[in-house]
Structures are given as structure tokens and as C-alpha cells.
Design an enzyme around this catalytic site. Structure first.
Site, PDB file in Angstrom:
ATOM      1  N   ARG A  79       2.780  -1.190  -5.427  1.00 55.95           N
ATOM      2  CA  ARG A  79       2.694  -0.281  -6.896  1.00 55.95           C
ATOM      3  C   ARG A  79       4.636   0.554  -5.920  1.00 55.95           C
ATOM      4  NH1 ARG A  79      -1.605   3.376  -7.483  1.00 55.95           N
ATOM      5  NH2 ARG A  79      -2.395   1.803  -5.468  1.00 55.95           N
TER       6      ARG A  79
ATOM      7  N   GLU B 266       4.062  -6.603   1.556  1.00 57.01           N
ATOM      8  CA  GLU B 266       3.431  -6.641   0.221  1.00 57.01           C
ATOM      9  C   GLU B 266       3.237  -5.741  -0.256  1.00 57.01           C
ATOM     10  OE1 GLU B 266      -0.602  -8.438   1.249  1.00 57.01           O
ATOM     11  OE2 GLU B 266       0.648 -10.632   2.478  1.00 57.01           O
ATOM     12  N   PRO B 267       4.525  -5.360  -0.271  1.00 59.30           N
ATOM     13  CA  PRO B 267       4.207  -3.914  -1.322  1.00 59.30           C
ATOM     14  C   PRO B 267       3.738  -4.606  -2.865  1.00 59.30           C
ATOM     15  CG  PRO B 267       7.015  -4.569  -1.309  1.00 59.30           C
ATOM     16  CD  PRO B 267       6.182  -5.159  -0.194  1.00 59.30           C
TER      17      PRO B 267
ATOM     18  N   GLY C  81       0.397  -1.044  -0.027  1.00 58.89           N
ATOM     19  CA  GLY C  81      -0.525   0.016   0.006  1.00 58.89           C
ATOM     20  C   GLY C  81       1.093   0.925   0.079  1.00 58.89           C
TER      21      GLY C  81
ATOM     22  N   TYR D 210       0.119  -1.932 -12.211  1.00 64.15           N
ATOM     23  CA  TYR D 210      -0.927  -1.750 -13.006  1.00 64.15           C
ATOM     24  C   TYR D 210      -2.068  -1.401 -13.986  1.00 64.15           C
ATOM     25  CZ  TYR D 210      -1.676  -2.540  -7.154  1.00 64.15           C
ATOM     26  OH  TYR D 210      -1.464  -3.734  -6.355  1.00 64.15           O
TER      27      TYR D 210
ATOM     28  N   TYR E 263      -9.774   5.336 -11.877  1.00 67.52           N
ATOM     29  CA  TYR E 263      -9.658   6.198 -10.588  1.00 67.52           C
ATOM     30  C   TYR E 263     -10.067   7.477 -10.789  1.00 67.52           C
ATOM     31  CZ  TYR E 263      -8.414   1.296  -9.619  1.00 67.52           C
ATOM     32  OH  TYR E 263      -7.890  -0.089  -9.937  1.00 67.52           O
TER      33      TYR E 263
ATOM     34  N   ARG F 291      -6.061   2.903 -15.859  1.00 66.48           N
ATOM     35  CA  ARG F 291      -6.232   3.438 -14.909  1.00 66.48           C
ATOM     36  C   ARG F 291      -6.901   5.231 -13.852  1.00 66.48           C
ATOM     37  NH1 ARG F 291      -2.698   4.918 -11.604  1.00 66.48           N
ATOM     38  NH2 ARG F 291      -3.430   4.839  -8.669  1.00 66.48           N
TER      39      ARG F 291
ATOM     40  N   CYS G 171     -13.675   3.178 -27.722  1.00 64.18           N
ATOM     41  CA  CYS G 171     -14.905   4.393 -28.322  1.00 64.18           C
ATOM     42  C   CYS G 171     -15.560   3.958 -27.067  1.00 64.18           C
ATOM     43  CB  CYS G 171     -16.148   3.172 -29.667  1.00 64.18           C
ATOM     44  SG  CYS G 171     -15.358   3.167 -31.166  1.00 64.18           S
ATOM     45  N   GLU G 172     -15.123   4.882 -26.529  1.00 61.42           N
ATOM     46  CA  GLU G 172     -15.769   5.573 -24.969  1.00 61.42           C
ATOM     47  C   GLU G 172     -15.347   6.134 -24.393  1.00 61.42           C
ATOM     48  OE1 GLU G 172     -16.992   3.224 -22.787  1.00 61.42           O
ATOM     49  OE2 GLU G 172     -16.318   1.421 -23.424  1.00 61.42           O
TER      50      GLU G 172
END
Ligand code: LLP
Length: 422
Positions: free
Chosen positions: A283, A280-281, A246, A377, A323, A319, A349-350
Site C-alpha cells: 500500500r 514487503e511494502p 503494512g 487494493y 472494510y 474497500r 444491486c446491493e
């Protein structure tokens, strides 16, 4: 970005390689990683904890969260540096093994592990199952009995602290689907103790991702240590405490704690407990070690906005769409001239297909852009939406370019499909 990504002679380089050379050889869009940046990030974790601990305690075990970027080259690099791995599927376990990772340094997280995944991981001899519910505990006991093995178990507790990050990547609150509530954890441990095929080895938590302050971690650690003490009072001694991943990175102007601030703050709370610390890294190890290299297809002026339409899209880096995440946009060969404010968008197409909004850039058709901080990610969340083959991945090592994943072909995309009989 990591210092390995620098302008040199007016052109953006990764280590000693010009990004235009990568585009020329492998095309675009392509994820480009720096081996040196990955190595530096991994060593920073290791040395921060070693320095903060003064060499007094068992060295922590870092289990790289494979989901952040599961490319085999990255896994093998971390394995060679001594890393463990945090997996969330049988597929990720297969990758770790294929990359030469040691199953004895693997922890298995996730709220929905299938019986087959549990059995495979058990037979592979992983270090620990991070169990997230009572039914999972019972399933693991049955699977272990069938395999005539004893499964090492940690309970993932939900410390109910607010990590102050995006709601989609918050995981340690009671309202999330992850882990078990703090006040239920004791009951789970008591149950686990009665299971003949389970061996309690640890406790774990993971409170969220892209965390840019230390206090949510120290709060979570205190809550976990309370439980460790309650367990000890009942005669349940643990071997490890896993604080999850995290730790945030800088995408724009965030100011995440340095590794040493993080290590010092945690060890100050931890004191001289005998358990091994684990992390548990994801990113923090890979995010700023990679860019997404893309080429401008069209510049499209509009009545309200100007668009730079590039050949990478939300299917490559989702991402921003998911987000509203910010990624810096770096011209590979910055040009003089008037800057225009563009939305950088892809061909999908969005309307949600954008990579960056309102960026002042001097651009021409055909220019190369690097979308920064795309090592975590990016590729791992990519898809084939709009039947777009997924990007190539290239690892730079000094002056060398290694293609660590070839660009997909369109034929590969529908190779498993079939026509109906006539
Ligand atoms: N451990 C567990 C149990 C996790 O669920 C995660 C991430 C990690 C470790 C690694 O977290 P990290 O150090 O990378 O923050 N797709 C989102 C991030 C989702 C993270 C999910 N879990 C994003 O692009 O921001």
C-alpha cells in the site's frame, strides 16, 4: 494523495494531464496512476533506510507486495528501480516474470501454497519461501526432493502484537490463520534443519496492514530478534530478517509515520546485526499514486439521503463495502454552487454498493469524480459482479497517457463459458 495529483486551472490533473482528457480518451470508470508518484514512493523507502543506516550495512531489499496492484506496468517500473517482489500465488510469479522482474529477488508468502506453485517457484529460482506451517514445510521438502533442488526457507512467525488496525487486515495475532506461533517457531527450524532439500535462510513476519504507528513494528522486531538469538544459540544462523509490509498511508486524517521515522525506529532496535533486512511494502508504494476516475450518472434525491449514482461500483473498489474504508471524493472540475450531502454509490444491486458516505458536494449529472487513494487494493480486488467489465487502467507519465490495461469487453467475460448440449 501524492503531490502529483493537483488542481491546475480549476481542474484536477495527474502530473501534466487533465483527468477530463483521460475520461475523454479512455472512458470511465478508469484507474489512473502517476508514474512519478510511484517512483517517488519507491525511492523514499530506499533513501530513508540508506540515510538512517549511514551506509553502514547491507542495503535492505524491498519486495513490493504484488497483491496491492499487480499491473505489469507497475511491476516493470519497480523492477527497473531495483525492487524485489513478494508474491502469494503462481499467478503473481508469472506476472513478475512477464514484467521483467528477477525471480532471484522474489519471496513467496501465503498459508496455502499448492505443490504445483512450490515446484514452479523452485524451478524459477526464487529467493525464499516464507513457510507458514509444519505441513507446508514437509510439502516443500517433498517437492524439492522431486525437483532435485534445495529450497531456501524462512519461517513466518507470528509475533502476537496488536497492530491496531482494522480486524480484517490484522495478521500477526495468534488468532489469525497466518504464520506459526512464536513458541512453535523453534521446533519448525529444528525440523527444517533435518530436511536435506531445505536450506534455512531467514525469518519473517507480517503483522497487518494500514499500520499508522511505529510501536507495533518495533515490538514485532524485538520478538523476532529474540528468536534470531535463540536460533543462533543452536547454531542456526540466518541470512535475512523480513519484516513484511503494512505501513499505512493517509486516506483521510491518519498520520502514519514517515518513511524516515519508520526506518530510524527499526534500525535503532536492529542495531548492527549482520543479517540483511527485508520488507514487503504494498500500500505505501502504490496507494496514493492512483485514483479511480468515475462519472456521475444520476443525482437521486431521497426522503432520507441523497444519492450520487456513479459509473464505478463496489466491483471496481470494494474497500468501502468490505472494510467501511474511507476514500476522499474529489470533483475533477469543482463547481461553484450549493453543496448537497450525498452518498456516492454505484449501479450494483446491493445496498453495500457504496464508495463514499455523507459527502458535501456540488454536483451535476455528467460530472467527473476522482475517488482518491485507489492505487492499492482497488483493481487487484475488483470483480465482474453484475457482469460488469473491469475498468481500464492508465498510467500518466508527464504529459503522456499510457493505457496499461484495456477495459474488458462483455464478450471477454463469458468467453470461457459454454451452453449445455441440446
Ligand atoms: N506481506 C504479506 C505477507 C501480506 O500479507 C501483505 C498484505 C503485505 C506484505 C503487504 O501489506 P501492505 O504493505 O500493502 O499493507 N485488502 C486490504 C489489505 C490486505 C493486506 C493483505 N496482506 C485493504 O484493502 O486494506
Amino acid at each position: 494523495m501524492d503531490a502529483m495529483f493537483q488542481l491546475r486551472d480549476g481542474e484536477l490533473h495527474v502530473e501534466d494531464v487533465a483527468l477530463s482528457a483521460v475520461a475523454q480518451r479512455f472512458g470511465t470508470p478508469t484507474f489512473v496512476y502517476s508514474r512519478a508518484a510511484l517512483t517517488t514512493a519507491w525511492r523514499a523507502f530506499e533513501s530513508a533506510f540508506a540515510a538512517a543506516a549511514g551506509g553502514q550495512r547491507p542495503a535492505p531489499l524491498f519486495c513490493y507486495a504484488v497483491k496491492a496492484n499487480p499491473n505489469l506496468a507497475i511491476l516493470s517500473l519497480f523492477a527497473r528501480l531495483g525492487s524485489g517482489f513478494d508474491i502469494v500465488s503462481g499467478g503473481e510469479l508469472a506476472r513478475v516474470i512477464a514484467a521483467g522482474g528477477d525471480p532471484a529477488r522474489v519471496v513467496f508468502s501465503g498459508a496455502g501454497k499448492s505443490a504445483e506453485e512450490l515446484a514452479t517457484a523452485l524451478r524459477a529460482g526464487i529467493l525464499c519461501f516464507n513457510v507458514e506451517s509444519i505441513p507446508e514445510l514437509h510439502r516443500l521438502e517433498r517437492v524439492a526432493a522431486d525437483c532435485a533442488r534445495v529450497a531456501p526457507v524462512s519461517i513466518r512467525v507470528n509475533p502476537d502484537v496488536n497492530p491496531k488496525t482494522h480486524p480484517y487486515i490484522t495478521t500477526g495475532l495468534n488468532e489469525n490463520k497466518f504464520g506459526v506461533a512464536h513458541h512453535d517457531a523453534l521446533a519448525l527450524y529444528r525440523t527444517a534443519r533435518t530436511c536435506r532439500h531445505l536450506r534455512i535462510t531467514g525469518i519473517d513476519c507480517h503483522i497487518g496492514s494500514q499500520i499508522t504507528e511505529v510501536s507495533p513494528y518495533t515490538d514485532a522486531l524485538r520478538r523476532v530478534l529474540d528468536l534470531v538469538d535463540e536460533l543462533a544459540a543452536e547454531g542456526i544462523e540466518l541470512e535475512h530478517i523480513d519484516l513484511g509490509g503494512g505501513l499505512g498511508i493517509r486516506y483521510r486524517d491518519e498520520d502514519p509515520p514517515s518513511m524516515s521515522e519508520y526506518a530510524q525506529a527499526l534500525l535503532a532496535v536492529y542495531g548492527d546485526r549482520p543479517q540483511r533486512l527485508m520488507f514487503e511494502p504494498g500500500r505505501a508504494l502504490v496507494g496514493n499514486a492512483g485514483v479511480l476516475l468515475t462519472r456521475v450518472e444520476y443525482l437521486k434525491p431521497g426522503p432520507v439521503k441523497n444519492f450520487a449514482i456513479v459509473d464505478a461500483a463496489m466491483n471496481d473498489l470494494m474497500r468501502p463495502a468490505l472494510y467501511e474504508a474511507f476514500h476522499e471524493v474529489l470533483p475533477v472540475l469543482p463547481r461553484e454552487g450549493e453543496r448537497v450531502v450525498y452518498d456516492v454509490v454505484g449501479p450494483v444491486c446491493e445496498s453495500g454498493d457504496w464508495l463514499a458516505r455523507a459527502r458535501a458536494l456540488a454536483l451535476a449529472e455528467g460530472d467527473l469524480l476522482a475517488i482518491a487513494s485507489a492505487g492499492a487494493y482497488g483493481m487487484s480486488m475488483s470483480s465482474n459482479y453484475n457482469t460488469r467489465p473491469r475498468a481500464a487502467e492508465v498510467m500518466i507519465d508527464g504529459a503522456l497517457m499510457h493505457e496499461v490495461r484495456a477495459r474488458e469487453s462483455v464478450e471477454q467475460l463469458f468467453a470461457g463459458e459454454s451452453l449445455l448440449p441440446p
